[in-house]
Enzyme design. Structure first.
Site, mmCIF file in Angstrom:
data_model
loop_
_atom_site.group_PDB
_atom_site.id
_atom_site.type_symbol
_atom_site.label_atom_id
_atom_site.label_comp_id
_atom_site.label_asym_id
_atom_site.label_seq_id
_atom_site.Cartn_x
_atom_site.Cartn_y
_atom_site.Cartn_z
ATOM 1 N N CYS A 189 0.829 -1.204 0.000
ATOM 2 C CA CYS A 189 0.000 0.000 0.000
ATOM 3 C C CYS A 189 0.869 1.263 0.000
ATOM 4 O O CYS A 189 2.034 1.230 0.411
ATOM 5 C CB CYS A 189 -0.906 0.023 1.223
ATOM 6 S SG CYS A 189 -2.255 -1.159 1.181
ATOM 7 N N GLU A 234 0.695 3.662 1.975
ATOM 8 C CA GLU A 234 1.091 4.023 3.338
ATOM 9 C C GLU A 234 2.333 3.233 3.776
ATOM 10 O O GLU A 234 3.108 3.720 4.602
ATOM 11 C CB GLU A 234 -0.065 3.781 4.317
ATOM 12 C CG GLU A 234 -1.294 4.648 4.060
ATOM 13 C CD GLU A 234 -2.263 4.052 3.038
ATOM 14 O OE1 GLU A 234 -1.867 3.124 2.303
ATOM 15 O OE2 GLU A 234 -3.407 4.518 2.996
ATOM 16 N N CYS A 288 -6.449 1.108 4.814
ATOM 17 C CA CYS A 288 -6.905 -0.219 5.236
ATOM 18 C C CYS A 288 -6.447 -0.494 6.675
ATOM 19 O O CYS A 288 -5.608 0.226 7.233
ATOM 20 C CB CYS A 288 -6.370 -1.288 4.282
ATOM 21 S SG CYS A 288 -4.612 -1.645 4.478
HETATM 22 N N1 THU Z 1 -4.216 0.520 -1.328
HETATM 23 C C1 THU Z 1 -3.374 1.444 -0.797
HETATM 24 O O1 THU Z 1 -2.310 1.738 -1.363
HETATM 25 N N2 THU Z 1 -3.724 2.046 0.373
HETATM 26 C C2 THU Z 1 -4.884 1.834 1.041
HETATM 27 O O2 THU Z 1 -5.091 2.396 2.099
HETATM 28 C C3 THU Z 1 -5.886 0.920 0.482
HETATM 29 C C4 THU Z 1 -5.460 0.127 -0.699
HETATM 30 C C5 THU Z 1 -3.838 -0.127 -2.587
HETATM 31 C C6 THU Z 1 -3.500 -1.574 -2.490
HETATM 32 C C7 THU Z 1 -3.744 -2.045 -3.915
HETATM 33 O O3 THU Z 1 -2.582 -1.790 -4.674
HETATM 34 C C8 THU Z 1 -4.849 -1.131 -4.407
HETATM 35 O O4 THU Z 1 -4.913 -0.043 -3.493
HETATM 36 C C9 THU Z 1 -6.198 -1.790 -4.496
HETATM 37 O O5 THU Z 1 -6.577 -2.335 -3.293
#
Ligand code: THU
Length: 139
Positions: free
Chosen positions: A58, A60, A90
């Site tokens: 992610c 973050e 998440c």
């Molecule tokens: N994702 C993030 O980068 N941050 C979040 O807080 C939620 C989800 C990304 C993970 C994945 O690459 C894409 O979003 C779809 O879930």
């Protein structure tokens, strides 16, 4: 706790800018996150996916890596966007943010700053464990 001026507009701009670097060929959801650190610097991260879908990093996670890479400190405020819209981090990322921002860190949730304590209630570890173990990258 020291009061910080939080320029949410600057954080959102930084998140939108770094989202352009996202590697998200599988979900096509380009995420950028920007954080204000207690020394005033702004750090960013973007999501990095993998052909093994579950291994996606992610945005973050990138912020946390950048925090440590660039000298550490405490997170004061975090803003995340995905495909140009606000994203609420998440659960796993809330835990990662908790380690380096704690209960008072502010998370922008649909345009409203909320304390991390509200977004991850009764989090592990509680503040007494942080203090006892001297963890949480305090400087
Ligand atoms: N994702 C993030 O980068 N941050 C979040 O807080 C939620 C989800 C990304 C993970 C994945 O690459 C894409 O979003 C779809 O879930």
């Amino acid at each position: 706790m020291t009061q910080h001026h939080i320029d949410w507009t600057a954080l959102r701009s930084a998140a939108l800018a770094v989202a352009k670097n996202a590697y998200a060929p599988y979900s096509k959801f380009n995420v950028g996150a920007a954080a204000l650190v207690d020394d005033g610097r702004i750090i960013t991260g973007c999501n990095v996916e993998n052909a093994s879908y579950g291994m996606a990093l992610c945005a973050e996670c990138g912020v946390i890596s950048e925090l440590i890479r660039s000298g550490g400190g405490r997170l004061v405020a975090v803003c995340t966007v995905g495909n140009g819209q606000p994203v609420t981090p998440c659960g796993r990322c809330r835990q990662l943010l908790w380690e380096h921002g704690g209960a008072d860190m502010l998370l922008e949730v649909n345009g409203v700053p909320r304390r991390l304590n509200e977004m991850l209630p009764n989090a592990f570890p509680d503040e007494s464990v942080f203090v006892a173990q001297n963890i949480g990258n305090k400087k």
